[in-house]
Write a protein that holds these residues in place. Structure first.
Motif, PDB file in Angstrom:
ATOM      1  N   ARG A  13       0.826  -1.214   0.000  1.00 45.43           N
ATOM      2  CA  ARG A  13       0.000   0.000   0.000  1.00 45.43           C
ATOM      3  C   ARG A  13       0.863   1.268   0.000  1.00 45.43           C
ATOM      4  O   ARG A  13       0.397   2.341  -0.359  1.00 45.43           O
ATOM      5  N   ARG A  14       2.116   1.152   0.394  1.00 42.87           N
ATOM      6  CA  ARG A  14       3.015   2.307   0.425  1.00 42.87           C
ATOM      7  C   ARG A  14       3.581   2.641  -0.947  1.00 42.87           C
ATOM      8  O   ARG A  14       4.156   3.692  -1.145  1.00 42.87           O
ATOM      9  N   VAL A  15       3.435   1.730  -1.890  1.00 44.82           N
ATOM     10  CA  VAL A  15       3.985   1.913  -3.234  1.00 44.82           C
ATOM     11  C   VAL A  15       2.890   2.465  -4.149  1.00 44.82           C
ATOM     12  O   VAL A  15       1.871   1.811  -4.357  1.00 44.82           O
ATOM     13  N   PRO A  16       3.063   3.668  -4.685  1.00 45.18           N
ATOM     14  CA  PRO A  16       2.027   4.211  -5.573  1.00 45.18           C
ATOM     15  C   PRO A  16       1.902   3.392  -6.858  1.00 45.18           C
ATOM     16  O   PRO A  16       2.903   2.943  -7.416  1.00 45.18           O
ATOM     17  N   SER A  17       0.669   3.181  -7.267  1.00 42.14           N
ATOM     18  CA  SER A  17       0.396   2.401  -8.475  1.00 42.14           C
ATOM     19  C   SER A  17      -0.629   3.104  -9.334  1.00 42.14           C
ATOM     20  O   SER A  17      -1.559   3.729  -8.823  1.00 42.14           O
ATOM     21  N   ALA A  18      -0.472   2.979 -10.646  1.00 46.42           N
ATOM     22  CA  ALA A  18      -1.477   3.479 -11.579  1.00 46.42           C
ATOM     23  C   ALA A  18      -2.755   2.658 -11.393  1.00 46.42           C
ATOM     24  O   ALA A  18      -2.704   1.465 -11.088  1.00 46.42           O
ATOM     25  N   VAL A  19      -3.896   3.300 -11.585  1.00 46.31           N
ATOM     26  CA  VAL A  19      -5.194   2.659 -11.386  1.00 46.31           C
ATOM     27  C   VAL A  19      -5.831   2.378 -12.746  1.00 46.31           C
ATOM     28  O   VAL A  19      -5.886   3.254 -13.608  1.00 46.31           O
ATOM     29  N   ALA A  20      -6.310   1.146 -12.905  1.00 49.12           N
ATOM     30  CA  ALA A  20      -6.953   0.745 -14.155  1.00 49.12           C
ATOM     31  C   ALA A  20      -8.249  -0.002 -13.853  1.00 49.12           C
ATOM     32  O   ALA A  20      -8.414  -0.570 -12.776  1.00 49.12           O
ATOM     33  N   ILE A  21      -9.121  -0.002 -14.829  1.00 47.11           N
ATOM     34  CA  ILE A  21     -10.302  -0.856 -14.794  1.00 47.11           C
ATOM     35  C   ILE A  21     -10.035  -1.988 -15.778  1.00 47.11           C
ATOM     36  O   ILE A  21      -9.678  -1.754 -16.933  1.00 47.11           O
ATOM     37  N   VAL A  22     -10.196  -3.217 -15.291  1.00 54.06           N
ATOM     38  CA  VAL A  22     -10.048  -4.405 -16.130  1.00 54.06           C
ATOM     39  C   VAL A  22     -11.444  -4.985 -16.301  1.00 54.06           C
ATOM     40  O   VAL A  22     -12.166  -5.177 -15.315  1.00 54.06           O
ATOM     41  N   GLY A  23     -11.837  -5.226 -17.547  1.00 54.16           N
ATOM     42  CA  GLY A  23     -13.174  -5.746 -17.782  1.00 54.16           C
ATOM     43  C   GLY A  23     -13.234  -6.738 -18.915  1.00 54.16           C
ATOM     44  O   GLY A  23     -12.342  -6.798 -19.765  1.00 54.16           O
ATOM     45  N   ALA A  24     -14.301  -7.525 -18.892  1.00 53.51           N
ATOM     46  CA  ALA A  24     -14.545  -8.498 -19.955  1.00 53.51           C
ATOM     47  C   ALA A  24     -16.048  -8.613 -20.181  1.00 53.51           C
ATOM     48  O   ALA A  24     -16.842  -8.313 -19.289  1.00 53.51           O
ATOM     49  N   TYR A 150      -2.897   5.224  -6.820  1.00 53.50           N
ATOM     50  CA  TYR A 150      -3.433   4.725  -5.557  1.00 53.50           C
ATOM     51  C   TYR A 150      -2.272   4.451  -4.626  1.00 53.50           C
ATOM     52  O   TYR A 150      -1.299   3.783  -4.989  1.00 53.50           O
ATOM     53  N   LYS A 151      -2.352   5.011  -3.401  1.00 50.67           N
ATOM     54  CA  LYS A 151      -1.304   4.794  -2.394  1.00 50.67           C
ATOM     55  C   LYS A 151      -1.931   4.971  -1.021  1.00 50.67           C
ATOM     56  O   LYS A 151      -2.643   5.948  -0.787  1.00 50.67           O
TER      57      LYS A 151
END
Length: 158
Positions: A13-24, A150-151
């Motif tokens: 949770r301390r590592v910032p990450s890009a946020v994506a929506i994954v869908g099918a 997200y972080k």
């Protein structure tokens, strides 16, 4: 000593990450989830991977559909991230937030995504609580904007 699941999650949770929506989409029904475990695999052929928890409704939908879409969110799309992160509610209700289209495979893609990738499943790797889906990219779109990150349980822009 192997770290506990809780300490591992707290560290990640301390590592910032890009946020994506994954869908099918499969048999006329769409499923999607908010994801931060998404990254490039190869440029030739162009591939990316998504890590999907086996307990989420979209997991089996991706497997059955044989495709998925990845829509990276822009700084002002936190409402979309929240909608797809909510565990309750009808799966289709999530797609009421944002402007969605279908790619050539049928994968749902956000029209105003920072970057959107339409993928065919090339490989599915069982990995503990998750499946790593490797997708061969069949189409992409992009725009200029800041990324939603997200972080530590919060969304921010970068």
């Amino acid at each position: 000593m192997i770290p506990s699941a809780d300490s591992f999650k707290a560290a990640m949770r301390r590592v910032p990450s890009a946020v994506a929506i994954v869908g099918a989409a499969h048999q006329g029904e769409r499923r999607g989830l908010t994801a931060t475990a998404v990254c490039s695999v190869s440029a030739e052929p162009p591939q990316l991977l998504v890590c999907v928890n086996k307990r989420v409704r979209a997991h089996d939908h991706i497997r059955l559909a044989g495709h998925f879409g990845v829509s990276y969110l822009s700084q002002d799309q936190g409402d979309i991230a929240q909608a797809f992160a909510a565990p309750a509610g009808a799966p289709e209700d999530r797609f009421r937030t944002g402007d969605w289209t279908s790619g050539s495979t049928g994968a749902p893609l956000l029209r105003q995504a920072l970057a959107a990738f339409e993928c065919r499943v090339a490989q599915a790797i069982d990995c503990g609580t998750h499946t790593i889906y490797i997708g061969e990219i069949v189409a992409l779109a992009q725009k200029d904007d800041l990324s939603l990150l997200y972080k530590s349980g919060l969304f921010s822009a970068a």
